[in-house]
Design a protein around this motif. Structure first.
Motif, PDB file in Angstrom:
ATOM      1  N   CYS A   1       1.628   2.050  26.526  1.00 50.40           N
ATOM      2  CA  CYS A   1       0.613   2.591  25.614  1.00 50.40           C
ATOM      3  C   CYS A   1      -0.469   1.552  25.349  1.00 50.40           C
ATOM      4  O   CYS A   1      -0.203   0.348  25.374  1.00 50.40           O
TER       5      CYS A   1
ATOM      6  N   ARG B   1      -2.614  11.645  23.421  1.00 51.98           N
ATOM      7  CA  ARG B   1      -3.113  11.066  24.679  1.00 51.98           C
ATOM      8  C   ARG B   1      -2.198   9.954  25.187  1.00 51.98           C
ATOM      9  O   ARG B   1      -2.066   9.748  26.397  1.00 51.98           O
TER      10      ARG B   1
ATOM     11  N   GLY C   1       0.932  10.000  24.969  1.00 58.43           N
ATOM     12  CA  GLY C   1       2.201  10.585  25.403  1.00 58.43           C
ATOM     13  C   GLY C   1       3.311  10.482  24.382  1.00 58.43           C
ATOM     14  O   GLY C   1       4.478  10.713  24.705  1.00 58.43           O
TER      15      GLY C   1
ATOM     16  N   THR D   1       3.597  15.706  21.718  1.00 55.62           N
ATOM     17  CA  THR D   1       3.132  16.861  22.496  1.00 55.62           C
ATOM     18  C   THR D   1       3.082  18.058  21.561  1.00 55.62           C
ATOM     19  O   THR D   1       3.862  18.148  20.605  1.00 55.62           O
TER      20      THR D   1
ATOM     21  N   SER E   1       7.653  12.489  21.854  1.00 50.60           N
ATOM     22  CA  SER E   1       7.818  12.303  23.292  1.00 50.60           C
ATOM     23  C   SER E   1       7.672  10.824  23.622  1.00 50.60           C
ATOM     24  O   SER E   1       7.642   9.972  22.724  1.00 50.60           O
TER      25      SER E   1
ATOM     26  N   PRO F   1       5.920   8.076  26.972  1.00 49.12           N
ATOM     27  CA  PRO F   1       5.099   8.051  28.187  1.00 49.12           C
ATOM     28  C   PRO F   1       5.910   8.385  29.439  1.00 49.12           C
ATOM     29  O   PRO F   1       7.023   7.895  29.618  1.00 49.12           O
ATOM     30  N   ASN F   2       5.337   9.249  30.266  1.00 42.07           N
ATOM     31  CA  ASN F   2       5.927   9.669  31.543  1.00 42.07           C
ATOM     32  C   ASN F   2       7.151  10.572  31.380  1.00 42.07           C
ATOM     33  O   ASN F   2       7.934  10.733  32.329  1.00 42.07           O
TER      34      ASN F   2
ATOM     35  N   GLY G   1       7.014  13.683  31.233  1.00 40.89           N
ATOM     36  CA  GLY G   1       6.771  14.795  32.152  1.00 40.89           C
ATOM     37  C   GLY G   1       7.288  14.496  33.550  1.00 40.89           C
ATOM     38  O   GLY G   1       7.824  15.381  34.229  1.00 40.89           O
TER      39      GLY G   1
END
Length: 262
Positions: free
Chosen positions: A128, A170, A172, A175, A185, A187-188, A190
């Motif tokens: 981040c 932004r 992450g 959400t 959530s 980062p990554n 998804g």
């Protein structure tokens, strides 16, 4: 002149004193041993913690090249420990202590995942941007709110502006759940869900092609997955057993995995 005490009385008292001292020493040792024992058992991981550490050791972190921390599925623990009530209680306790953090990740189907808190913090710091809002998220929001989601009103009460909420999205870390709430959530996340779902489908397809839609577990472990299924066969076997997508049948040849829905 006062009489000197007889030898029998003198030594008798001496022996009695030594006996008392020895007894006190014995009590002291016993108390110390009890403290050691209590400390040992308090620091001994529970079955659920041991299962988490085992599953974590099977996460192929090197295949993601630092893009993900070890991400485990809560239902995977059910494949190791059959008592779901015990697992759920222990996982909630670990989250309350700040050892782990739970996330509900969406996609084609939702998954409740668990990440160790220290690894989560390191992952967020690494991926981040360096902004005050990220530091506030780590120091103020994460310790206070242990749910998998958060309402916008609570974020506002905690002093987060609309712009800061957008920054967290932004980054992450949040959400959109609804017009009035967010999912937590990381980062990554998804990328994890995409890889996880592809791998699960690949393994299910492999079993479905077998006669009677069943296969011995050790044989399945030898099968190769598509390159996109980075999580590995064993990860998905624990996933399918815990999610009850397969039924485990003990045979003389080993554990047989049979699809519950063909």
């Amino acid at each position: 002149m006062s009489k000197r005490p007889s030898n029998s009385n003198f030594y008798g008292q001496s022996k009695k004193f030594r006996s008392s001292a020895s007894s006190a020493s014995s009590v002291q040792v016993t108390a110390n041993e009890r403290k050691v024992d209590d400390s040992y058992f308090s620091n001994t991981p529970s079955d659920t913690e041991a299962a988490l550490l085992y599953l974590k050791s099977k996460f192929p972190i090197e295949k993601f090249e630092g893009r993900l921390p070890p991400v485990l599925l809560v239902h995977q623990i059910y494949s190791v420990i059959k008592c779901k009530t015990l697992v759920d209680r222990d996982v909630n306790s670990l989250q309350a202590k700040g050892v782990v953090r739970l996330f509900k990740l969406g996609g084609e189907e939702t998954a409740l995942v668990v990440v160790y808190s220290d690894e989560l913090v390191n992952h967020i710091i690494q991926h981040c941007p360096t902004k005050p809002v990220i530091n506030r998220f780590l120091k103020e929001l994460i310790p206070k709110v242990q749910d998998v989601s958060i309402d916008k009103t609570l974020l506002q009460e905690l002093g987060f502006t609309q712009q800061e909420m957008s920054d967290l999205v932004r980054a992450g870390l949040l959400t959109l759940r609804s017009t009035a709430s967010f999912w937590f959530s990381f980062p990554n996340a998804g990328e994890f869900m995409r890889t996880y779902l592809k791998g699960r489908k690949s393994v299910l397809r492999t079993i479905r092609k077998c006669k009677f839609s069943e296969i011995l577990q050790f044989e399945l472990e030898q099968r190769k997955l598509e390159k996109s299924a980075k999580l590995g066969m064993l990860y998905h076997i624990h996933d399918m057993i815990g999610a009850e997508l397969v039924k485990c049948i003990e045979t003389t040849s080993g554990t047989l995995l049979r699809l519950t829905k063909k």
